[in-house]
Design an enzyme around this catalytic site. Structure first.
Site, PDB file in Angstrom:
ATOM      1  N   ARG A  36       1.863   4.716   0.097  1.00 61.21           N
ATOM      2  CA  ARG A  36       1.111   5.943   0.408  1.00 61.21           C
ATOM      3  C   ARG A  36       1.851   7.154  -0.149  1.00 61.21           C
ATOM      4  O   ARG A  36       3.060   7.093  -0.348  1.00 61.21           O
ATOM      5  CB  ARG A  36       0.912   6.056   1.916  1.00 61.21           C
ATOM      6  CG  ARG A  36      -0.067   5.017   2.430  1.00 61.21           C
ATOM      7  CD  ARG A  36      -0.409   5.205   3.879  1.00 61.21           C
ATOM      8  NE  ARG A  36      -1.363   4.188   4.297  1.00 61.21           N
ATOM      9  CZ  ARG A  36      -2.688   4.314   4.211  1.00 61.21           C
ATOM     10  NH1 ARG A  36      -3.206   5.417   3.735  1.00 61.21           N
ATOM     11  NH2 ARG A  36      -3.478   3.338   4.613  1.00 61.21           N
ATOM     12  N   HIS A  43       0.868  -1.185   0.000  1.00 64.38           N
ATOM     13  CA  HIS A  43       0.000   0.000   0.000  1.00 64.38           C
ATOM     14  C   HIS A  43       0.901   1.231   0.000  1.00 64.38           C
ATOM     15  O   HIS A  43       1.121   1.843   1.043  1.00 64.38           O
ATOM     16  CB  HIS A  43      -0.888  -0.043   1.253  1.00 64.38           C
ATOM     17  CG  HIS A  43      -1.998   0.950   1.251  1.00 64.38           C
ATOM     18  ND1 HIS A  43      -3.191   0.721   1.887  1.00 64.38           N
ATOM     19  CD2 HIS A  43      -2.102   2.176   0.708  1.00 64.38           C
ATOM     20  CE1 HIS A  43      -3.982   1.766   1.721  1.00 64.38           C
ATOM     21  NE2 HIS A  43      -3.339   2.662   1.020  1.00 64.38           N
ATOM     22  N   GLY A  57      -1.375  -8.148   7.190  1.00 64.11           N
ATOM     23  CA  GLY A  57      -0.071  -7.538   7.406  1.00 64.11           C
ATOM     24  C   GLY A  57       0.298  -7.449   8.869  1.00 64.11           C
ATOM     25  O   GLY A  57       1.152  -8.185   9.361  1.00 64.11           O
ATOM     26  N   GLU A  96      -2.561  -1.716  -3.241  1.00 66.40           N
ATOM     27  CA  GLU A  96      -3.710  -0.980  -2.701  1.00 66.40           C
ATOM     28  C   GLU A  96      -3.426   0.511  -2.746  1.00 66.40           C
ATOM     29  O   GLU A  96      -2.275   0.931  -2.609  1.00 66.40           O
ATOM     30  CB  GLU A  96      -3.904  -1.290  -1.213  1.00 66.40           C
ATOM     31  CG  GLU A  96      -4.116  -2.709  -0.856  1.00 66.40           C
ATOM     32  CD  GLU A  96      -4.047  -2.895   0.671  1.00 66.40           C
ATOM     33  OE1 GLU A  96      -4.410  -3.989   1.106  1.00 66.40           O
ATOM     34  OE2 GLU A  96      -3.625  -1.971   1.406  1.00 66.40           O
ATOM     35  N   THR A 145      -3.966   4.120   8.840  1.00 62.96           N
ATOM     36  CA  THR A 145      -4.269   2.900   8.096  1.00 62.96           C
ATOM     37  C   THR A 145      -5.680   3.062   7.541  1.00 62.96           C
ATOM     38  O   THR A 145      -6.413   3.943   7.979  1.00 62.96           O
ATOM     39  CB  THR A 145      -4.150   1.656   9.008  1.00 62.96           C
ATOM     40  OG1 THR A 145      -4.475   0.483   8.248  1.00 62.96           O
ATOM     41  CG2 THR A 145      -5.056   1.727  10.221  1.00 62.96           C
ATOM     42  N   HIS A 168      -8.059  -6.594   7.007  1.00 61.31           N
ATOM     43  CA  HIS A 168      -7.867  -5.600   8.065  1.00 61.31           C
ATOM     44  C   HIS A 168      -8.118  -6.229   9.432  1.00 61.31           C
ATOM     45  O   HIS A 168      -9.214  -6.670   9.731  1.00 61.31           O
ATOM     46  CB  HIS A 168      -8.743  -4.347   7.909  1.00 61.31           C
ATOM     47  CG  HIS A 168      -7.954  -3.103   8.221  1.00 61.31           C
ATOM     48  ND1 HIS A 168      -7.566  -2.774   9.493  1.00 61.31           N
ATOM     49  CD2 HIS A 168      -7.428  -2.158   7.420  1.00 61.31           C
ATOM     50  CE1 HIS A 168      -6.845  -1.664   9.451  1.00 61.31           C
ATOM     51  NE2 HIS A 168      -6.736  -1.276   8.205  1.00 61.31           N
TER      52      HIS A 168
HETATM   53  N1  PXP Z   1      -6.695  -4.242   3.399  1.00 64.32           N
HETATM   54  C1  PXP Z   1      -6.498  -2.907   3.306  1.00 64.32           C
HETATM   55  C2  PXP Z   1      -7.281  -2.141   2.303  1.00 64.32           C
HETATM   56  C3  PXP Z   1      -5.555  -2.269   4.108  1.00 64.32           C
HETATM   57  O1  PXP Z   1      -5.363  -0.946   4.002  1.00 64.32           O
HETATM   58  C4  PXP Z   1      -4.793  -3.028   5.025  1.00 64.32           C
HETATM   59  C5  PXP Z   1      -3.750  -2.350   5.848  1.00 64.32           C
HETATM   60  O2  PXP Z   1      -2.743  -1.861   5.016  1.00 64.32           O
HETATM   61  C6  PXP Z   1      -5.035  -4.418   5.085  1.00 64.32           C
HETATM   62  C7  PXP Z   1      -6.000  -4.986   4.276  1.00 64.32           C
HETATM   63  C8  PXP Z   1      -4.273  -5.290   6.020  1.00 64.32           C
HETATM   64  O3  PXP Z   1      -4.611  -4.977   7.335  1.00 64.32           O
HETATM   65  P1  PXP Z   1      -3.739  -5.510   8.541  1.00 64.32           P
HETATM   66  O4  PXP Z   1      -2.388  -4.865   8.433  1.00 64.32           O
HETATM   67  O5  PXP Z   1      -4.507  -5.106   9.753  1.00 64.32           O
HETATM   68  O6  PXP Z   1      -3.645  -7.013   8.373  1.00 64.32           O
END
Ligand code: PXP
Length: 236
Positions: free
Chosen positions: A45, A43, A213, A70, A100, A190
């Protein structure tokens, strides 16, 4: 079987804290795949506080399984992903400086915007997933925008899992059933972790992919990356 995409943002966060190259995110991505991950998620940013744009380009060379990028579809983001051509782009609505992702798309309000961007990415043969809350109208809206998949934003499930997991999963189950009827693929992510993951994928049969993540990288501090990835794979 549900695929596991490992989000390696946290590896880049650790690297950036010292400004050098350790740990090397390219090496980490290769290792995650060697250890059994089905894909890699990043992701990048706008402030490049973890994954940088240059990482995103370099990863394309080594991610031999699914590469998922992402981000918010700014002009710069669209330019980057149409140059990199990952397998999947997951569109998230977050403003640039949030810690996040903290909400899903309003697919009704943003219908025109999303439809145009999704069409552009699909022209480049990129599969598009959009990050949404488990809300039936929003899932229908995702279909209307011609998205290939949705990614269910699982923070609420994960928070409520501790109190009442059967109740926590209900909106997600309904959203996933509707998505299946609409022929929309379903991803999820997430706050998923070793405690709440297997119930989620057991109860909802059509989860194509989870991206994880924070918890996975944290677990790997104690358990090792190979072991941790194998454990998550077994939970799936
Ligand atoms: N999906 C999206 C859209 C996210 O922004 C994130 C965090 O970067 C995740 C999944 C993964 O979340 P986590 O790091 O809590 O596993």
């Amino acid at each position: 079987m549900t695929h596991l995409s490992v989000n390696i943002n946290k590896i880049a966060t650790l690297r950036n804290s010292r400004g050098g190259l350790m740990p090397d995110v390219i090496h980490a991505a290769k290792k995650c795949l060697d250890f059994g991950a089905d894909g890699i998620t990043v992701h990048p940013r706008p402030d490049q506080r973890h994954i940088t744009r240059s990482d995103a380009y370099r990863l394309k060379e080594v991610v031999t399984k699914e590469y998922n990028i992402e981000g918010f579809p700014s002009k710069e983001f669209i330019k980057m992903v149409t140059e990199i051509l990952p397998d999947q782009v997951t569109l998230v609505p977050d403003p640039p400086n949030v810690l996040t992702s903290n909400n899903g798309w309003d697919t009704i309000k943003n219908y025109g915007f999303l439809k145009e961007i999704i069409a552009e990415l699909q022209l480049h043969n990129i599969r598009v997933s959009i990050f949404v809350n488990p809300d039936l109208k929003i899932v229908e809206g995702a279909k209307n925008c011609n998205s290939d998949r949705i990614e269910l934003y699982t923070e609420a499930y994960c928070n409520n899992f501790i109190k009442d997991k059967s109740l926590a999963i209900q909106p997600y189950l309904k959203a996933a059933v509707l998505a299946q009827n609409l022929e929309l693929g379903v991803n999820a992510g997430h706050d998923l972790n070793m405690q709440n993951l297997s119930f989620f994928v057991k109860e909802i049969e059509n989860i194509a992919e989870v991206s994880i993540g924070h918890a996975l990288i944290s677990d790997s501090l104690y358990l090792g990356l190979e072991n941790t990835i194998q454990m998550y794979k077994r939970l799936l």
